[in-house]
Write an enzyme that holds these catalytic residues in place. Structure first.
Site, short mmCIF file in Angstrom:
data_model
loop_
_atom_site.label_atom_id
_atom_site.label_comp_id
_atom_site.label_asym_id
_atom_site.label_seq_id
_atom_site.Cartn_x
_atom_site.Cartn_y
_atom_site.Cartn_z
N ARG A 32 -31.62 -34.81 20.25
CA ARG A 32 -31.41 -33.38 20.45
C ARG A 32 -32.30 -32.82 21.55
O ARG A 32 -31.87 -31.98 22.34
CB ARG A 32 -31.63 -32.63 19.14
CG ARG A 32 -30.57 -32.97 18.10
CD ARG A 32 -30.67 -32.08 16.89
NE ARG A 32 -29.60 -32.38 15.94
CZ ARG A 32 -29.42 -31.75 14.79
NH1 ARG A 32 -30.25 -30.76 14.45
NH2 ARG A 32 -28.44 -32.08 13.99
N ASP A 141 -28.85 -15.87 11.04
CA ASP A 141 -29.25 -17.24 11.36
C ASP A 141 -30.49 -17.19 12.24
O ASP A 141 -30.72 -16.19 12.94
CB ASP A 141 -28.11 -17.99 12.08
CG ASP A 141 -28.27 -19.50 11.98
OD1 ASP A 141 -27.70 -20.10 11.05
OD2 ASP A 141 -28.98 -20.08 12.82
#
Length: 292
Positions: A32, A141
């Site tokens: 990532r 979020d």
């Protein structure tokens, strides 16, 4: 990635997001962060971590945290919680809130919005019974990037195929080139805000229903206790908290208790369990979460 950088990353993630990254996830971190390096034209993960360690750029630190946050979601993910919402929780609230005709729902860790929009579509299906009601859905979020996608309501063919019934696709979505966008009416039903579950949330007020699914599994026990301790006060006296199938509050939060008849459903410990018939209340009036 060096061992020292990985250790630093694990500490950073725990402090900033509560994410507990085990030693077996080093490959995931390299994957990532490698993508993040390419996006930002940073020559290597070592160079990226050096920037983060220097602490001079909060934005790059935030980008690293976002890159490591799991944003896996889909429409009507695990059908059981949505059946629970439609068949149990909505009828309860129709009866309990008949006087105020208000309903407030919070989707915590909403990612790119599919969960919140799934609930909005279920509410829309009961529009006649919800005529005159003020319904607010909040989706939050930690990642600003996924929230931008959620606000746009624009999804790929692959994302649309994951869980969305064809009838709802035809009713609520329009094709935009090679993607599908949920209708403006559905987008207006949900407000999205950036929020870290480890931070204070009293600014949101109280909710009738909170969805916080498949989040606690990424946290260690102290972090789970903290998150649940912050969520519990946001429930009204007869509120309902819906967790993921493998998550529980048992041994983690004394202010919450498991509903004996519904798996994954938790209620304020002091509240008596409601057992109400479906309300026969009379198209839903929806709006943004009011400011507090």
């Amino acid at each position: 990635m060096t061992e020292a950088d990985f250790t630093f990353l694990c500490l950073l993630l725990r402090q900033r997001s509560g994410l507990a990254l085990g030693p077996d996830k080093r490959y995931l971190a390299e994957s990532r962060l490698g993508i993040l390096c390419r996006r930002r034209c940073i020559e290597s993960i070592d160079a990226l971590m050096q920037q983060v360690r220097m602490g001079r750029d909060p934005e790059i630190e935030g980008a690293v945290v976002e890159a490591m946050t799991t944003n896996e979601t889909l429409f009507f993910r695990d059908s059981t919680p949505f059946d629970l919402f439609r068949d149990v929780l909505l009828p309860e609230k129709l009866a309990a809130n008949a006087a105020s005709r208000t309903l407030r729902i919070w989707c915590a860790a909403v990612s790119s919005g599919q969960e919140a929009y799934s609930l909005a579509m279920l509410i829309d299906a009961m529009a006649e019974r919800l005529a005159g009601w003020k319904i607010a859905i909040l989706g939050t979020d930690i990642s600003g990037e996924v929230l931008e996608k959620a606000r746009a309501g624009l999804y790929s063919q692959f994302e649309i195929q994951r869980g969305l019934p064809i009838q709802m696709l035809l009713k609520h979505f329009g094709q935009r080139s090679d993607k599908w966008q949920i209708s403006e009416r559905m987008r207006a039903m949900v407000e999205f805000r950036q929020h870290n579950l480890l931070e204070r949330n009293d600014q949101f007020g109280r909710f009738d229903i909170i969805f916080c699914r498949n989040v606690l599994i990424y946290f260690d026990v102290p972090t789970k206790e903290k998150v649940l301790g912050l969520l519990a006060p946001r429930l009204g006296p007869d509120g309902a908290l819906v967790l993921g199938a493998t998550e529980t509050v048992i041994g983690l939060a004394t202010a919450l208790r498991a509903d004996p008849q519904q798996r994954g459903l938790y209620r304020p410990a002091q509240a008596a369990r409601m057992s109400l018939p479906p309300a026969l209340a009379p198209r839903a009036s929806t709006g943004p979460i009011p400011a507090h």
